[in-house]
Scaffold this active site. Structure first.
Site, PDB file in Angstrom:
ATOM      1  N   LYS A 288       0.815  -1.274  -0.059  1.00  0.00           N
ATOM      2  CA  LYS A 288      -0.047  -0.091   0.173  1.00  0.00           C
ATOM      3  C   LYS A 288       1.044   1.417  -0.186  1.00  0.00           C
ATOM      4  CE  LYS A 288      -3.891  -1.811   2.911  1.00  0.00           C
ATOM      5  NZ  LYS A 288      -4.941  -1.669   1.428  1.00  0.00           N
ATOM      6  N   ARG A 362     -10.407 -11.158   1.943  1.00  0.00           N
ATOM      7  CA  ARG A 362     -11.154 -12.575   1.318  1.00  0.00           C
ATOM      8  C   ARG A 362     -10.466 -13.945   1.354  1.00  0.00           C
ATOM      9  NH1 ARG A 362     -11.518  -9.115  -4.251  1.00  0.00           N
ATOM     10  NH2 ARG A 362     -11.165  -7.502  -2.678  1.00  0.00           N
TER      11      ARG A 362
HETATM   12  N1  BES Z   1      -8.232  -3.801   4.164  1.00  0.00           N
HETATM   13  C1  BES Z   1      -8.255  -3.300   2.943  1.00  0.00           C
HETATM   14  C2  BES Z   1      -9.717  -2.637   2.565  1.00  0.00           C
HETATM   15  C3  BES Z   1      -9.586  -1.296   3.401  1.00  0.00           C
HETATM   16  C4  BES Z   1      -8.856  -0.092   2.639  1.00  0.00           C
HETATM   17  C5  BES Z   1     -10.408  -0.824   4.348  1.00  0.00           C
HETATM   18  C6  BES Z   1      -9.164   1.026   3.179  1.00  0.00           C
HETATM   19  C7  BES Z   1     -10.492   0.564   4.681  1.00  0.00           C
HETATM   20  C8  BES Z   1      -9.942   1.459   4.169  1.00  0.00           C
HETATM   21  C9  BES Z   1      -8.425  -4.557   2.257  1.00  0.00           C
HETATM   22  O1  BES Z   1      -7.507  -5.529   2.615  1.00  0.00           O
HETATM   23  C10 BES Z   1      -7.610  -4.047   0.791  1.00  0.00           C
HETATM   24  O2  BES Z   1      -6.595  -3.825   0.723  1.00  0.00           O
HETATM   25  N2  BES Z   1      -8.493  -4.103  -0.068  1.00  0.00           N
HETATM   26  C11 BES Z   1      -8.032  -3.868  -1.575  1.00  0.00           C
HETATM   27  C12 BES Z   1      -8.655  -4.736  -2.545  1.00  0.00           C
HETATM   28  C13 BES Z   1      -8.219  -4.502  -3.872  1.00  0.00           C
HETATM   29  C14 BES Z   1      -6.531  -4.689  -3.893  1.00  0.00           C
HETATM   30  C15 BES Z   1      -9.026  -5.301  -4.960  1.00  0.00           C
HETATM   31  C16 BES Z   1      -8.668  -2.219  -1.488  1.00  0.00           C
HETATM   32  O3  BES Z   1      -9.831  -1.978  -1.127  1.00  0.00           O
HETATM   33  O4  BES Z   1      -8.010  -1.481  -2.205  1.00  0.00           O
HETATM   34 MN    MN Z   2      -5.624  -5.318   1.724  1.00  0.00          MN
END
Ligand code: BES
Ligand code: MN
Ligand code: ZN
Length: 503
Positions: A288, A362
């Site tokens: 990230k 997931r």
């Molecule tokens: N934990 C995150 C989702 C999230 C992001 C929650 C920001 C709250 C604030 C999750 O594991 C994630 O990183 N999801 C990705 C999925 C994507 C790579 C398809 C996302 O939402 O960017």
């Molecule tokens: Mn994630």
């Protein structure tokens, strides 16, 4: 803050007794542009018309975010009387009510009174029972101070804010049993919410998967619950290839926490709650961006909320069987980490091409969702900070609710309305499943940017066909950012209300 109730009849004598009761602060409400009510009129008389004079000058207006404070009124048992403006009677909906309750607490505390007798107002279209249960939650959330509960995080403890230590709600007679039950429920829910907030707010170097497991064991000991914590070896024996793929880049050992509460007959099918427990989500190899990454310590809010919900259910002695399952690990980059393009085999046997290691929630959930089949559940609800896309879709107002079954969706939406813990139903059309197609495995773990929250839910859906299932995406609602940064304890109010409604 401790709460109790005091019954008050609606005759003049009853009100006179109320006004004679000893307290540091008597709290009443006053609507805008309405004549004084019987009690306020009696206070006016006791104060030799002071209140009427304040009404005339406009100082006592009943307008929202205003109050008047009378001291040492003759013949009254309260050292002071706080009269809070409730705004227009016709506009006194639940939102207005919550705002007024908060304003009242701040105003009462500014007087440094340490106890209060509160003639609690009731919003339009609600009753006293609802109001007492909710007032306890609002008041306890108002007093919650994370830093004060976790000495050591700041080297100098902040001065504790003045709080009311005792609150007595003055309530109408006749419904004593129901109202005192509501009070007990409110306290239980607040305790559950405090646990959820505590776990969620802790930094990820303290709140590791092992720490969560220890806290779960503590819960089990305290409330005589059955607990099992599966270790990595056991996960391997169960062939949880998706969960193991996420944890493989971390030095913290993963855990699968299983807690059981038996409040109903042994043969009754349990309600299963599954919470995402990523104690830190760096994104893994699909790292990230740095900004705001600290907030990914909150990626275990699903786990914290199902543990908090269980605590509330146990304290309420709900007549149900409940199983809480928390798959928990870190998502970290390292030489051993899962890589984009890797194919893993989930416990269900379905294979997954990991196109993005940041779509890890997931992956841990799908194995947990397969694992829970063994409990022959009546319903399974998973709770997860699953997608940034859900934050874009619904902001921090509503959690995303997914369910195949309309009746279950309606039940949860009703619980959401009752508890003021917003949720909005999202679609699960089969057509979205196409976005998860992979050339190299049964499915990909991402479905592209369009409808990102929906395709994440569709991914989970493939693992839940053996039982009635719902999914709550709480990515936007579980915590607040900015200066108010901290966990909200949502969706504990929604889930506890759902359990209460199931009888
Ligand atoms: N934990 C995150 C989702 C999230 C992001 C929650 C920001 C709250 C604030 C999750 O594991 C994630 O990183 N999801 C990705 C999925 C994507 C790579 C398809 C996302 O939402 O960017
Ligand atoms: Mn994630
Ligand atoms: Zn995550």
């Amino acid at each position: 803050m401790e709460f109790s109730i005091k019954e008050v009849g609606n005759h003049r004598d009853d009100y006179a007794a109320l006004l004679a009761s000893r307290s540091a602060c008597l709290i009443l409400g006053m609507f805008e542009d309405e004549p004084l009510e019987t009690v306020t009129k009696m206070i006016d008389r006791a104060s030799a018309g002071l209140l009427s004079r304040l009404v005339k000058t406009g100082e006592a207006s009943g307008k929202r975010d205003t109050h008047v404070l009378l001291h040492e009124v003759a013949e009254m048992g309260a050292a002071r009387v706080l009269i809070v403006g409730l705004g227009k009677k016709g506009e006194f909906n639940e939102r207005a009510w919550v705002d007024r309750v908060r304003y009242t607490l701040v105003s009462a505390e500014s007087t440094h009174a340490n106890n209060a007798l509160w003639l609690l107002p009731v919003p339009n279209a609600r009753d006293v029972i609802w109001s007492v249960r909710m007032a306890v939650q609002v008041a306890r959330a108002h007093c919650y101070q994370f830093i004060a509960r976790h000495p050591g995080l700041k080297s100098r403890a902040p001065a504790p804010k003045p709080v009311l230590s005792k609150v007595v709600f003055a309530v109408p007679v006749k419904q004593k049993k129901l109202i005192s039950d509501a009070l007990t429920q409110g306290v239980a829910i607040a305790n559950g919410m405090d646990l959820t907030r505590d776990l969620a707010n802790l930094p990820a170097n303290i709140c590791t998967p092992s720490y969560l497991a220890d806290r779960a064991r503590e819960l089990a000991r305290k409330y005589s619950l059955k607990i099992e914590v599966l270790e990595q070896k056991q996960m391997a024996a169960l062939k949880m290839g998706a969960l193991l793929a996420v944890t493989q880049g971390s030095v913290q050992p993963p855990k699968l926490i299983v807690l059981k509460y038996q409040g109903g007959p042994a043969r009754q099918a349990p309600i299963v709650l599954v919470g995402k427990g990523i104690t830190f989500d760096s994104g893994g190899i699909s790292l990230k961006p740095g900004e705001g990454m600290d907030e990914m310590k909150f990626d275990m809010c699903g786990a914290a909320s199902v543990l908090g919900t269980l605590l509330a259910a146990v304290e309420m002695k709900l007549p149900q069987n409940i199983v809480v399952v928390v798959p928990t690990c870190e998502n970290m980059p390292s030489g051993a980490a899962v890589k984009p393009g890797d194919v893993v085999v989930s416990m269900s046997g379905q294979t997954i091409e990991v196109l993005n290691t940041d779509a890890e929630g997931r992956l841990i959930l799908c194995d947990a969702l397969t694992y829970v089949e063994r409990f022959k559940p009546s319903v399974v609800i998973d709770v997860a900070t699953l997608t940034g896309a859900c934050v874009i879709a619904l902001g921090n107002i509503n959690s995303g609710l997914y369910a195949r079954d309309d009746a279950l969706a309606a039940e949860l939406l009703n619980a959401s309305k009752q508890s003021l813990d917003g949720a909005w139903r999202m679609p699960l059309d089969e057509a979205y499943q196409d976005q998860l197609k992979s050339n190299f495995a049964d499915m990909a773990n991402i479905g592209g940017r369009p409808a990102g929250s929906v395709t994440a839910a569709c991914f989970l859906e493939r693992y839940t066909r053996q039982y009635n299932w719902a999914h709550l995406d709480i990515a936007g609602t579980a915590w607040k950012s900015g200066t108010a940064k901290g966990a909200t304890a949502r969706p504990v109010p929604l889930l506890t209300q759902f359990l209460l409604q199931r009888g």
